[in-house]
Scaffold this motif. Structure first.
Motif, PDB file in Angstrom:
ATOM      1  N   GLY A 283      59.990  84.227  32.394  1.00  0.00           N
ATOM      2  CA  GLY A 283      60.365  83.301  33.448  1.00  0.00           C
ATOM      3  C   GLY A 283      59.290  82.295  33.795  1.00  0.00           C
ATOM      4  N   PRO A 284      59.689  81.147  34.311  1.00  0.00           N
ATOM      5  CA  PRO A 284      58.737  80.106  34.720  1.00  0.00           C
ATOM      6  C   PRO A 284      58.348  80.247  36.183  1.00  0.00           C
ATOM      7  CG  PRO A 284      60.965  79.232  34.744  1.00  0.00           C
ATOM      8  CD  PRO A 284      61.081  80.676  34.320  1.00  0.00           C
ATOM      9  N   ALA A 285      57.231  79.636  36.538  1.00  0.00           N
ATOM     10  CA  ALA A 285      56.819  79.448  37.928  1.00  0.00           C
ATOM     11  C   ALA A 285      56.794  77.945  38.184  1.00  0.00           C
ATOM     12  CB  ALA A 285      55.451  80.064  38.183  1.00  0.00           C
ATOM     13  N   SER A 286      57.468  77.495  39.207  1.00  0.00           N
ATOM     14  CA  SER A 286      57.774  76.073  39.349  1.00  0.00           C
ATOM     15  C   SER A 286      56.551  75.181  39.504  1.00  0.00           C
ATOM     16  CB  SER A 286      58.706  75.869  40.547  1.00  0.00           C
ATOM     17  OG  SER A 286      59.917  76.575  40.356  1.00  0.00           O
ATOM     18  N   ASP A 287      55.448  75.723  40.043  1.00  0.00           N
ATOM     19  CA  ASP A 287      54.281  74.861  40.211  1.00  0.00           C
ATOM     20  C   ASP A 287      53.702  74.435  38.871  1.00  0.00           C
ATOM     21  OD1 ASP A 287      53.409  77.498  39.712  1.00  0.00           O
ATOM     22  OD2 ASP A 287      51.479  77.120  40.684  1.00  0.00           O
ATOM     23  N   GLY A 288      53.836  75.266  37.841  1.00  0.00           N
ATOM     24  CA  GLY A 288      53.355  74.879  36.521  1.00  0.00           C
ATOM     25  C   GLY A 288      54.073  73.646  36.015  1.00  0.00           C
ATOM     26  N   GLU A 289      55.397  73.658  36.096  1.00  0.00           N
ATOM     27  CA  GLU A 289      56.167  72.498  35.655  1.00  0.00           C
ATOM     28  C   GLU A 289      55.862  71.269  36.496  1.00  0.00           C
ATOM     29  OE1 GLU A 289      58.087  75.674  33.411  1.00  0.00           O
ATOM     30  OE2 GLU A 289      57.134  75.525  35.367  1.00  0.00           O
ATOM     31  N   LEU A 290      55.625  71.469  37.790  1.00  0.00           N
ATOM     32  CA  LEU A 290      55.276  70.350  38.675  1.00  0.00           C
ATOM     33  C   LEU A 290      54.033  69.627  38.157  1.00  0.00           C
ATOM     34  CD1 LEU A 290      55.998  69.201  41.631  1.00  0.00           C
ATOM     35  CD2 LEU A 290      54.063  70.583  42.375  1.00  0.00           C
ATOM     36  N   TYR A 291      53.001  70.383  37.811  1.00  0.00           N
ATOM     37  CA  TYR A 291      51.776  69.786  37.285  1.00  0.00           C
ATOM     38  C   TYR A 291      51.958  69.271  35.870  1.00  0.00           C
ATOM     39  CZ  TYR A 291      48.351  70.728  40.962  1.00  0.00           C
ATOM     40  OH  TYR A 291      47.624  70.699  42.126  1.00  0.00           O
ATOM     41  N   TYR A 292      52.705  70.016  35.032  1.00  0.00           N
ATOM     42  CA  TYR A 292      52.939  69.552  33.665  1.00  0.00           C
ATOM     43  C   TYR A 292      53.536  68.146  33.664  1.00  0.00           C
ATOM     44  CZ  TYR A 292      52.146  73.871  30.942  1.00  0.00           C
ATOM     45  OH  TYR A 292      51.580  74.944  30.304  1.00  0.00           O
ATOM     46  N   VAL A 293      54.593  67.953  34.429  1.00  0.00           N
ATOM     47  CA  VAL A 293      55.295  66.663  34.424  1.00  0.00           C
ATOM     48  C   VAL A 293      54.365  65.551  34.905  1.00  0.00           C
ATOM     49  CG1 VAL A 293      57.152  65.333  35.494  1.00  0.00           C
ATOM     50  CG2 VAL A 293      57.594  67.655  34.673  1.00  0.00           C
ATOM     51  N   THR A 294      53.657  65.791  35.995  1.00  0.00           N
ATOM     52  CA  THR A 294      52.792  64.744  36.550  1.00  0.00           C
ATOM     53  C   THR A 294      51.651  64.419  35.602  1.00  0.00           C
ATOM     54  OG1 THR A 294      53.312  65.665  38.730  1.00  0.00           O
ATOM     55  CG2 THR A 294      51.561  64.025  38.619  1.00  0.00           C
ATOM     56  N   ALA A 295      51.034  65.443  35.016  1.00  0.00           N
ATOM     57  CA  ALA A 295      49.941  65.209  34.077  1.00  0.00           C
ATOM     58  C   ALA A 295      50.424  64.473  32.833  1.00  0.00           C
ATOM     59  CB  ALA A 295      49.294  66.536  33.688  1.00  0.00           C
ATOM     60  N   LEU A 296      51.610  64.792  32.346  1.00  0.00           N
ATOM     61  CA  LEU A 296      52.165  64.099  31.177  1.00  0.00           C
ATOM     62  C   LEU A 296      52.441  62.631  31.484  1.00  0.00           C
ATOM     63  CD1 LEU A 296      54.574  66.889  29.901  1.00  0.00           C
ATOM     64  CD2 LEU A 296      52.738  65.866  28.533  1.00  0.00           C
TER      65      LEU A 296
ATOM     66  N   ALA B 238      57.616  64.711  29.292  1.00  0.00           N
ATOM     67  CA  ALA B 238      57.853  64.840  30.731  1.00  0.00           C
ATOM     68  C   ALA B 238      59.337  64.713  31.045  1.00  0.00           C
ATOM     69  CB  ALA B 238      57.055  63.786  31.494  1.00  0.00           C
ATOM     70  N   GLN B 239      59.986  63.742  30.437  1.00  0.00           N
ATOM     71  CA  GLN B 239      61.418  63.543  30.662  1.00  0.00           C
ATOM     72  C   GLN B 239      62.229  64.733  30.171  1.00  0.00           C
ATOM     73  OE1 GLN B 239      61.815  59.854  28.542  1.00  0.00           O
ATOM     74  NE2 GLN B 239      61.534  58.595  30.381  1.00  0.00           N
ATOM     75  N   TYR B 240      61.780  65.347  29.069  1.00  0.00           N
ATOM     76  CA  TYR B 240      62.474  66.517  28.539  1.00  0.00           C
ATOM     77  C   TYR B 240      62.452  67.660  29.554  1.00  0.00           C
ATOM     78  CZ  TYR B 240      63.316  70.584  25.501  1.00  0.00           C
ATOM     79  OH  TYR B 240      63.798  71.747  24.945  1.00  0.00           O
ATOM     80  N   ILE B 241      61.298  67.896  30.169  1.00  0.00           N
ATOM     81  CA  ILE B 241      61.197  68.952  31.181  1.00  0.00           C
ATOM     82  C   ILE B 241      62.124  68.639  32.356  1.00  0.00           C
ATOM     83  CG2 ILE B 241      59.672  70.136  32.797  1.00  0.00           C
ATOM     84  CD1 ILE B 241      57.347  69.463  30.851  1.00  0.00           C
ATOM     85  N   LEU B 242      62.072  67.407  32.846  1.00  0.00           N
ATOM     86  CA  LEU B 242      62.890  67.032  33.997  1.00  0.00           C
ATOM     87  C   LEU B 242      64.376  67.110  33.675  1.00  0.00           C
ATOM     88  CD1 LEU B 242      60.875  63.998  35.418  1.00  0.00           C
ATOM     89  CD2 LEU B 242      61.016  66.307  36.358  1.00  0.00           C
ATOM     90  N   ASN B 243      64.771  66.587  32.527  1.00  0.00           N
ATOM     91  CA  ASN B 243      66.187  66.587  32.170  1.00  0.00           C
ATOM     92  C   ASN B 243      66.702  68.006  31.972  1.00  0.00           C
ATOM     93  OD1 ASN B 243      66.373  63.800  32.288  1.00  0.00           O
ATOM     94  ND2 ASN B 243      65.865  63.528  30.134  1.00  0.00           N
TER      95      ASN B 243
END
Length: 833
Positions: free
Chosen positions: A556-569, A588-593
């Motif tokens: 499972g994921p933890a949402s803060d990781g994706e939050l930083y991944y997208v912004t850093a990308l 970044a768009q792939y994660i968001l979509n």
């Protein structure tokens, strides 16, 4: 890494900084003032080089007439179907509300017409939009400067200019005429435009710019009537011609909190070109018979200034006849504002209505340039008032920040009286009391505060220490960064013997901030290879924990990781482009979509709970029911809105606002502490909590997160300043060198101590919390904040007395805090490549 000096000083004229604004229409909606000006810009086309040039409209709002929030562009010439392409004719607008809908009226040059203007309407459900323009302008209206008055019976009237002043009734739909336009009679000869109509005590006022002298500039004048359509009787002048020759004036008049105000414009920031104007505000009063008293324009403007903000005394209330003058700080960039020049021994300047609140100030600070030195005396309420501070000014040919203890700290609201004794000339940029946080974010200023430098640390030492802390984390003997082969690397939480999306995404953010593409690409490749799900219900998400060989400890994921991944990308895309082997923006768009497509799924959910528009603890059935306050970074959503290019800009901006509102609810109103986890309404989880409703390891991040939001966006300034003071006051009360890292949110001791790592269970004065408590000094107004910064400066990340050592979490938070406080944690905008 030079020290920057970006800020907004409020409660004085002009009221909007950093851009030109003109033709201001002010309206009060739901207890807040909304300002709808036109937007002068330097012309991009030759034929308008010496004329008015306007391509779009912004809207601003304020609850106190001092602090104005820019809500961005609401209507643009390239988004209105009927407007002539490239015409730059978006002149004076208006906005009114009827039956819960907001109607925005604006003039522009229609397609297919060489000359002339039409007036269009855009409609929204909120004062700041989004506004949807109608396909065609209002039929039968040919002119500029629309104003709409809605009478007590609901009938709406439109007034506009075009060779004369005109008026007509509007239909209930607010987009069509209900009567033919008629010329407004009873007005004096001379050029007239910009009508603004309002009602007071049963009388109807038609106000307008008027050129009363041949080849003259505009006054503001008015007429009165007993009916919205007249007949009008001319009464006189509201404001005389500009004393500096600005050709136009344009205005609105509004009542707010039992006081009437005149909004108008002047060319303050463009003294050599009066087609670039700026909005001002001054108080307006009526005589007993309803006539309007003439308004004399002021520099001081209206509102109450905060003593703990920088105060530009060049926007004075009054000065002595000799010994005081005003000039631009930089004549090549007038947006930098003005300076006050004191000379001789007989001078005085008064700046009124400064609020010291009910907490005593401790230090007075001035930004000054004084080649021969001098003495500044600050008194409360006049030349014979109590001395607040007296300072011997340093001799210097350079701008210097000088500070001195306050002699007698006032409480409440006072006028400030300044005198300077000098043998030469003393130049003053601004003054203020205590910590003086900046009052505008880097999204607007593109500048970052170096608090270490403000406290007197040499820049060379700041650079050296930041470089060493980076070395400790990524290269030193206690590093947490490990390279794998020739193309990958991971960051390990050594105390827990794993690799986490938390640390990996932090590493990406640090790498892009330090322009280390090599580190960034290695971390990204490892994370994408071992942690990111490429298919199934979790596609696009990252397994939150892996062994160092890439084997997953959990799926499972933890949402803060994706939050930083997208912004850093997104930052990587902005800094390095997308054609060097990794398409950062596409990732970044792939994660968001992938995330947004999970709405309604059984085994996973979007990162953002769509009902509340708040980030989930984990995007699944369990963690999706609550949130983690330390995951809330509203400014990150604004980065997504600007540069993710995923078609969701409005949604992300709404998420930023919802996140700020959530933090108000989740944080204790006395201690400033928050739980690690809580419900979306900010309430405690009680028995449903994973480890109890306490301030623990996750919670440490909240002070630094709020500092980031303040530094970048500064859209919740007043509350964030109160928060920073509150949490530092609590920690200070526990002993600035002794506060521990876990508390119940009311500040009482925890019953159970949460273990760190696999072996150590104790309360500590933890490096990570010391770091984040120092970082929040960016928002604080009290002098305690300096002590927190000094503690961080002198802090080394080393083993505690019980032998526990955390190179990972403590080390990363320490590095982030040094980045913040040195001005090196930045919004990375698209580079010019």
């Amino acid at each position: 890494m030079a020290v920057a000096t970006a800020y907004v000083v409020c409660a004085q004229n002009p009221v909007i900084k950093g851009q030109f604004t003109a033709d201001p229409t002010a309206r009060v909606f739901n207890g807040r003032v909304y300002l709808y000006p036109s937007h002068d810009i330097p012309s991009p086309i030759e034929k308008l080089k010496d004329w008015f040039c306007m391509a779009d409209y912004h809207v601003f709002s304020s609850s106190n007439l001092t602090d104005w929030e820019d809500h961005g562009v609401i209507v643009s010439q390239d988004k209105v179907p009927w407007v002539q392409d490239g015409s730059y004719t978006m002149w004076a607008p208006d906005c009114v509300e009827k039956n819960g809908r907001y109607y925005y009226y604006f003039p522009a040059a229609p397609k297919g017409e060489e000359r002339g203007f039409g007036i269009g309407v855009a409609v929204a459900d909120h004062p700041t939009g989004p506004f949807m323009p109608m396909w065609k302008p209002i039929k039968g209206v040919h002119g500029i400067d629309p104003c709409v008055l809605i009478d007590h019976d609901g009938q709406a009237y439109i007034y506009y200019a075009g060779g004369a002043l005109w008026m007509a009734r509007l239909k209930d739909n607010m987009t069509e005429l209900a009567s033919n336009p008629v010329r407004i009679d009873g007005l004096p000869e001379g050029f007239k435009e910009g009508p603004f109509a309002f009602e007071r005590n049963g009388k109807y006022y038609l106000t307008f710019p008027w050129v009363r002298k041949k080849n003259g500039t505009e006054t503001l004048a008015y007429a009165m009537a007993d009916h919205p359509m007249g007949p009008f009787t001319f009464k006189g002048i509201i404001m005389d011609e500009s004393p500096t020759g600005c050709w136009t004036n344009h205005h609105s008049i509004v009542q707010y909190q039992n006081q009437w105000y005149l909004f108008y414009h002047h060319n303050d920031y463009s003294p050599r070109f009066d087609k670039n104007r700026s909005v001002r505000i001054d108080s307006l009063c009526f005589n007993a018979d309803g006539t309007i008293r003439k308004v004399v324009p002021t520099l001081r403007g209206v509102g109450i200034a905060n003593a703990r903000n920088r105060i530009d005394i060049d926007r004075y209330s009054s000065v002595s006849s000799k010994g005081v003058s005003i000039d631009y700080l930089d004549t090549t960039d007038c947006f930098k504002g003005w300076k006050t020049l004191f000379s001789g021994k007989q001078n005085a300047l008064i700046y009124n209505k400064v609020d010291f609140a009910q907490e005593k100030v401790e230090r007075f600070t001035v930004r000054v340039r004084s080649p021969k030195g001098g003495t500044m005396t600050v008194r409360a309420d006049g030349a014979k008032g109590t001395v607040i501070a007296k300072m011997k000014l340093p001799k210097s040919n350079q701008w210097t920040q000088a500070s001195t203890p306050v002699v007698t700290p006032p409480l409440g609201i006072h006028d400030l009286h300044f005198t300077v004794q000098t043998a030469g000339t003393v130049e003053v940029d601004w003054v203020g009391f205590d910590a003086l946080p900046w009052t505008q974010g880097a999204f607007d200023t593109h500048q970052y505060r170096n608090l270490f430098a403000e406290l007197g640390y040499p820049q060379s030492e700041i650079d050296r220490k930041l470089k060493r802390i980076f070395h400790d984390v990524f290269e030193g003997p206690d590093k947490v960064y490990f390279e794998v082969g020739d193309s990958m690397a991971y960051i390990s939480d050594i105390k827990n013997h794993d690799v986490r999306t938390e640390g990996m995404s932090y590493g990406l953010m640090i790498a892009v901030q330090f322009d280390r593409k090599d580190i960034f690409d290695r971390l990204w490749r490892w994370g994408k290879t071992y942690m990111q799900h490429q298919n199934g219900p979790l596609e696009g998400y990252f397994a939150w924990s892996c062994k160092t060989d890439g084997t997953r400890n959990a799926q499972g994921p933890a949402s803060d990781g994706e939050l930083y991944y997208v912004t850093a990308l997104i930052f990587a895309s902005n800094r390095w482009g997308n054609d060097t082997g990794i398409n950062y923006l596409k990732e970044a768009q792939y994660i968001l979509n992938c995330s947004m497509q999970k709405a309604g799924m059984d085994q996973s959910a979007p990162l953002i709970n769509l009902e509340h528009q708040l980030i989930t603890f984990t995007p699944d059935k369990f963690g999706g029911r609550f949130t983690d306050p330390s995951y809330h970074l509203p400014a990150f959503y604004e980065v997504w809105a600007k540069w993710a290019n995923d078609g969701r800009s409005q949604f992300w901006n709404e998420c930023a606002q919802k996140s700020r509102e959530f933090l108000h609810k989740a944080i204790h109103p006395v201690t400033g502490l928050n739980p690690d986890y809580c419900n979306y309404d900010g309430t405690l989880m009680g028995g449903r909590g994973i480890i109890g409703d306490a301030f623990r390891f996750d919670s440490w991040r909240v002070p630094m997160n709020i500092a980031l939001d303040y530094s970048w966006a500064c859209k919740d300034r007043q509350w964030q300043q109160q928060y920073g003071n509150r949490i530092q006051n609590f920690l200070y009360s526990q002993g600035i060198d002794h506060y521990v890292d876990q508390y119940n949110i009311d500040g009482t001791a925890v019953k159970d101590t949460l273990q760190a790592g696999t072996e150590y269970k104790a309360l500590r004065h933890s490096t990570g919390l010391v770091a984040t408590a120092a970082a929040v000094s960016l928002v604080c107004t009290h002098n305690k904040s300096r002590e927190f910064v000094e503690r961080l400066w002198n802090l080394e990340n080393k083993p505690y007395s019980d032998g526990f050592f955390d190179a990972y979490y403590d080390g990363l938070l320490r590095l982030f805090a040094f980045m913040h406080l040195s001005g090196n944690y930045r919004i990375i905008e698209p580079q010019n490549r």
